[in-house]
Design a protein around this motif. Sequence first.
Motif, PDB file in Angstrom:
ATOM      1  N   UNK A   1      -1.814  -5.857   3.518  1.00  0.00           N
ATOM      2  CA  UNK A   1      -2.358  -7.165   3.864  1.00  0.00           C
ATOM      3  C   UNK A   1      -2.198  -8.235   2.808  1.00  0.00           C
ATOM      4  N   UNK A   2      -1.862  -7.888   1.570  1.00  0.00           N
ATOM      5  CA  UNK A   2      -1.770  -8.883   0.505  1.00  0.00           C
ATOM      6  C   UNK A   2      -0.795  -8.413  -0.559  1.00  0.00           C
ATOM      7  N   UNK A   3      -0.228  -9.367  -1.244  1.00  0.00           N
ATOM      8  CA  UNK A   3       0.777  -9.025  -2.255  1.00  0.00           C
ATOM      9  C   UNK A   3       0.598  -9.782  -3.565  1.00  0.00           C
ATOM     10  N   UNK A   4      -0.148 -10.898  -3.566  1.00  0.00           N
ATOM     11  CA  UNK A   4      -0.094 -11.833  -4.695  1.00  0.00           C
ATOM     12  C   UNK A   4      -0.637 -11.240  -5.993  1.00  0.00           C
ATOM     13  N   UNK A   5      -1.657 -10.377  -5.919  1.00  0.00           N
ATOM     14  CA  UNK A   5      -2.183  -9.762  -7.142  1.00  0.00           C
ATOM     15  C   UNK A   5      -1.107  -8.948  -7.844  1.00  0.00           C
ATOM     16  N   UNK A   6      -0.321  -8.201  -7.089  1.00  0.00           N
ATOM     17  CA  UNK A   6       0.732  -7.383  -7.675  1.00  0.00           C
ATOM     18  C   UNK A   6       1.858  -8.255  -8.232  1.00  0.00           C
ATOM     19  N   UNK A   7       2.167  -9.328  -7.518  1.00  0.00           N
ATOM     20  CA  UNK A   7       3.210 -10.232  -7.998  1.00  0.00           C
ATOM     21  C   UNK A   7       2.786 -10.900  -9.302  1.00  0.00           C
TER      22      UNK A   7
ATOM     23  N   UNK B   1       0.786  -1.216   0.000  1.00  0.00           N
ATOM     24  CA  UNK B   1       0.000   0.000   0.000  1.00  0.00           C
ATOM     25  C   UNK B   1       0.816   1.263   0.000  1.00  0.00           C
ATOM     26  N   UNK B   2       0.356   2.297  -0.713  1.00  0.00           N
ATOM     27  CA  UNK B   2       1.060   3.560  -0.670  1.00  0.00           C
ATOM     28  C   UNK B   2       0.116   4.703  -0.843  1.00  0.00           C
ATOM     29  N   UNK B   3       0.503   5.867  -0.299  1.00  0.00           N
ATOM     30  CA  UNK B   3      -0.377   7.010  -0.410  1.00  0.00           C
ATOM     31  C   UNK B   3       0.077   8.025  -1.407  1.00  0.00           C
ATOM     32  N   UNK B   4       1.382   8.067  -1.627  1.00  0.00           N
ATOM     33  CA  UNK B   4       1.902   9.133  -2.469  1.00  0.00           C
ATOM     34  C   UNK B   4       2.301   8.569  -3.810  1.00  0.00           C
ATOM     35  N   UNK B   5       2.570   9.466  -4.745  1.00  0.00           N
ATOM     36  CA  UNK B   5       2.937   9.029  -6.079  1.00  0.00           C
ATOM     37  C   UNK B   5       4.295   8.382  -6.091  1.00  0.00           C
ATOM     38  N   UNK B   6       4.795   8.115  -7.273  1.00  0.00           N
ATOM     39  CA  UNK B   6       6.054   7.423  -7.422  1.00  0.00           C
ATOM     40  C   UNK B   6       7.188   8.175  -6.774  1.00  0.00           C
ATOM     41  N   UNK B   7       8.279   7.444  -6.604  1.00  0.00           N
ATOM     42  CA  UNK B   7       9.413   8.041  -5.927  1.00  0.00           C
ATOM     43  C   UNK B   7      10.355   8.618  -6.959  1.00  0.00           C
ATOM     44  N   UNK B   8      10.818   9.771  -6.720  1.00  0.00           N
ATOM     45  CA  UNK B   8      11.683  10.402  -7.711  1.00  0.00           C
ATOM     46  C   UNK B   8      12.919  10.958  -7.069  1.00  0.00           C
ATOM     47  N   UNK B   9      13.764  11.524  -7.882  1.00  0.00           N
ATOM     48  CA  UNK B   9      14.970  12.164  -7.360  1.00  0.00           C
ATOM     49  C   UNK B   9      14.609  13.542  -6.843  1.00  0.00           C
ATOM     50  N   UNK B  10      15.066  13.833  -5.644  1.00  0.00           N
ATOM     51  CA  UNK B  10      14.790  15.144  -5.073  1.00  0.00           C
ATOM     52  C   UNK B  10      16.097  15.754  -4.617  1.00  0.00           C
TER      53      UNK B  10
ATOM     54  N   UNK C   1      -5.726   1.358   3.849  1.00  0.00           N
ATOM     55  CA  UNK C   1      -4.388   1.237   3.274  1.00  0.00           C
ATOM     56  C   UNK C   1      -4.362   0.411   1.994  1.00  0.00           C
ATOM     57  N   UNK C   2      -5.088  -0.703   1.948  1.00  0.00           N
ATOM     58  CA  UNK C   2      -5.064  -1.538   0.741  1.00  0.00           C
ATOM     59  C   UNK C   2      -5.651  -0.798  -0.455  1.00  0.00           C
ATOM     60  N   UNK C   3      -6.760  -0.111  -0.230  1.00  0.00           N
ATOM     61  CA  UNK C   3      -7.396   0.604  -1.342  1.00  0.00           C
ATOM     62  C   UNK C   3      -6.546   1.791  -1.794  1.00  0.00           C
ATOM     63  N   UNK C   4      -5.858   2.445  -0.859  1.00  0.00           N
ATOM     64  CA  UNK C   4      -4.981   3.559  -1.227  1.00  0.00           C
ATOM     65  C   UNK C   4      -3.857   3.087  -2.142  1.00  0.00           C
ATOM     66  N   UNK C   5      -3.260   1.972  -1.780  1.00  0.00           N
ATOM     67  CA  UNK C   5      -2.170   1.440  -2.593  1.00  0.00           C
ATOM     68  C   UNK C   5      -2.684   1.016  -3.963  1.00  0.00           C
ATOM     69  N   UNK C   6      -3.830   0.368  -3.967  1.00  0.00           N
ATOM     70  CA  UNK C   6      -4.398  -0.079  -5.251  1.00  0.00           C
ATOM     71  C   UNK C   6      -4.629   1.103  -6.186  1.00  0.00           C
TER      72      UNK C   6
END
Length: 421
Positions: A100-106, A18-27, A80-85
């Motif tokens: 809580x879960x990882x298999x769909x992404x894998x 799960x994640x709340x913010x956009x992709x990680x970039x160089x800062x 958290x799960x829906x935010x990441x999705x």
Amino acid sequence: MQRRRTGTIAVASALGMTAVLGGCGLTGSSDEVTLKLVAADYGNSAQNSSQKYWDKLAEEYESKHEGVKVDVTVYSWNDVDSKVKKMVDAGHPPDMAQIGAYSDYAAKNLLYSADDLLSIPTQADFVSQLAQAGEVRGVQYGLPFAASTRVLFYNKTLFSRAGLDAPKTWNDLAADAEALKADGVKYPYALPLGPEEAQAETMQWLLSGGGGYTAAGGSYAIDSQENVDTFTWLKNDLVGKGLTGPVAPGKLNRAAAFAAFAAGDVGMLNGHPSLMKMAAEKGVKYGMVPMPGADGPSEVSMGVADWMAAFRKNGHADQIGEFLDFVYDKKNVLDFSREYDLLPVTTSASQVMSGAKRDSDLKPFLDELPVSELPPVGQTSWAQVSADIKQRIGQAVAPNSSPTSVLNQLQAKATTAQSAE
């Protein structure tokens, strides 16, 4: 430190979380990397929010790793799960997600494998059952982050008043429940088969009867003879005799059952470590024993794990791997486990807690971990199968129902879901 790498680092896949913010970039400077982490909140107040845990951990890590920043956002388990999705669907996954879960992404090839990220000592330190549960087709993508097992809680005061001993077999449990009912106990045995977490209560009972959700090869076996026998006993010898309280099991949720135990209205129920604190805060004296089985204490307990996953989209495999090696350091695993009354996911931390007096309350759960079995979380079909069980399994013990018929229907849907993987 020795570190294993496979494939091209720039495109290695990270565990889905799960994640709340956009992709990680160089800062900042071109050499500085900011890792985005989305995590679930295990706290029950602002004082022990997981945000505080992660902020402290990130600050300590950054002080020792110039050029790397760790930006953590914590969400409740409800979100958290829906935010990441949503982040993943929008094409902006975090670098890491603790959910809580990882298999769909894998299954969609979005994640780094454990081999891509972790040093060999870190990877080898995971409790074996948990590491295996993190595998999809033999490759570990889910990194266990927190774990728990289930034991049978019983109210010592109610048991003493009725002159009872803790049960070791199903027949003991039924006899104790009969005595508690005769003594006016509201829920002699609380059987939460409502939609909140019925899949967990169900699995604990299936394991205690020598069955489970899957056969040895990984195919679903929900309607196995062992499982049918278990639910037939539950329906006839427990529910049918009025030993599960005033709320039908199919309508009783775990949270309500836990609250009733903390209120002193439940004789027995399956519980995990968080119930200890709830009961103690209400002054309930409780005991804990392994789940009774058909002929003796169950040889297998249900284990549960939450997961850390790392996404490939943003790269940064080296930085992610080094940070996760730090996250899974024995001291940090112990600090997290002790803060939130959870079981450590590494062997080194488990050994410390098993021998430490300060962790004695968790020892019954720690003892169950080596003989635990987890749900088939590595199968992408499990999310749908689990949802079906939550909605339907309560019918298996309802009046005028057929446990065989309900389990047959669940098996048919599970087989269809699994064939579509």
